[in-house]
Design a protein around this motif. Structure first.
Motif, PDB file in Angstrom:
ATOM      1  N   SER A 188       0.843  -1.206   0.000  1.00 34.76           N
ATOM      2  CA  SER A 188       0.000   0.000   0.000  1.00 34.76           C
ATOM      3  C   SER A 188       0.874   1.250   0.000  1.00 34.76           C
ATOM      4  O   SER A 188       0.582   2.225  -0.701  1.00 34.76           O
ATOM      5  CB  SER A 188      -0.920   0.006   1.227  1.00 34.76           C
ATOM      6  OG  SER A 188      -1.910  -0.993   1.115  1.00 34.76           O
ATOM      7  N   SER A 245       0.898   4.177  -2.902  1.00 39.55           N
ATOM      8  CA  SER A 245       0.604   5.510  -2.394  1.00 39.55           C
ATOM      9  C   SER A 245       1.753   6.472  -2.728  1.00 39.55           C
ATOM     10  O   SER A 245       1.515   7.603  -3.167  1.00 39.55           O
ATOM     11  CB  SER A 245       0.390   5.443  -0.881  1.00 39.55           C
ATOM     12  OG  SER A 245       0.123   6.704  -0.359  1.00 39.55           O
ATOM     13  N   SER A 282      -8.325   7.692  -1.122  1.00 35.94           N
ATOM     14  CA  SER A 282      -7.886   6.432  -0.535  1.00 35.94           C
ATOM     15  C   SER A 282      -8.965   5.909   0.397  1.00 35.94           C
ATOM     16  O   SER A 282      -9.642   6.684   1.079  1.00 35.94           O
ATOM     17  CB  SER A 282      -6.569   6.618   0.219  1.00 35.94           C
ATOM     18  OG  SER A 282      -6.767   7.423   1.355  1.00 35.94           O
TER      19      SER A 282
END
Length: 111
Positions: free
Chosen positions: A34, A38, A50
């Protein structure tokens, strides 16, 4: 997956040009995959929504069923499912991700 969860996922994907289902938040990711996606979105200065799947177990399982993709994170651009960390990373490195953003009229920072 409940109808509510399905509708929530569908609405988030439809309402946000770049929708990122992740573990944690962009400022406090809860897994390396993640964090990697990101960071790519942050490097490109892309405006994205998100969604922290850790806040809701049904959502966490539901997004996997919705996309028929077994892992999280998952990235959607203008309703199109692009993939998870490895795919997004490869697309970024090859320039394909930036091309996809251009095709879909998503603003991003060009080098």
């Amino acid at each position: 997956m409940s109808e509510n969860t399905k509708n929530l996922i569908k609405n988030e994907i439809e309402q946000n040009d770049v929708c990122f289902f992740m573990k944690g938040t962009p400022d406090a990711p809860q897994c390396g995959f993640s964090m990697a996606v990101s960071n790519i979105l942050k490097i490109l200065d892309v405006n994205f929504k998100s969604i922290n799947v850790l806040e809701n177990d049904e959502l966490r399982q539901g997004i996997k069923e919705f996309s028929d993709w077994p892992t999280i994170p998952q990235l959607y651009v203008k309703g199109e499912f692009l993939g998870g960390c490895d795919i997004v990373k490869e697309m970024y490195e090859s320039g394909e991700l930036q091309k996809k953003f251009s095709e879909k009229s998503i603003d991003y920072k060009k080098k």
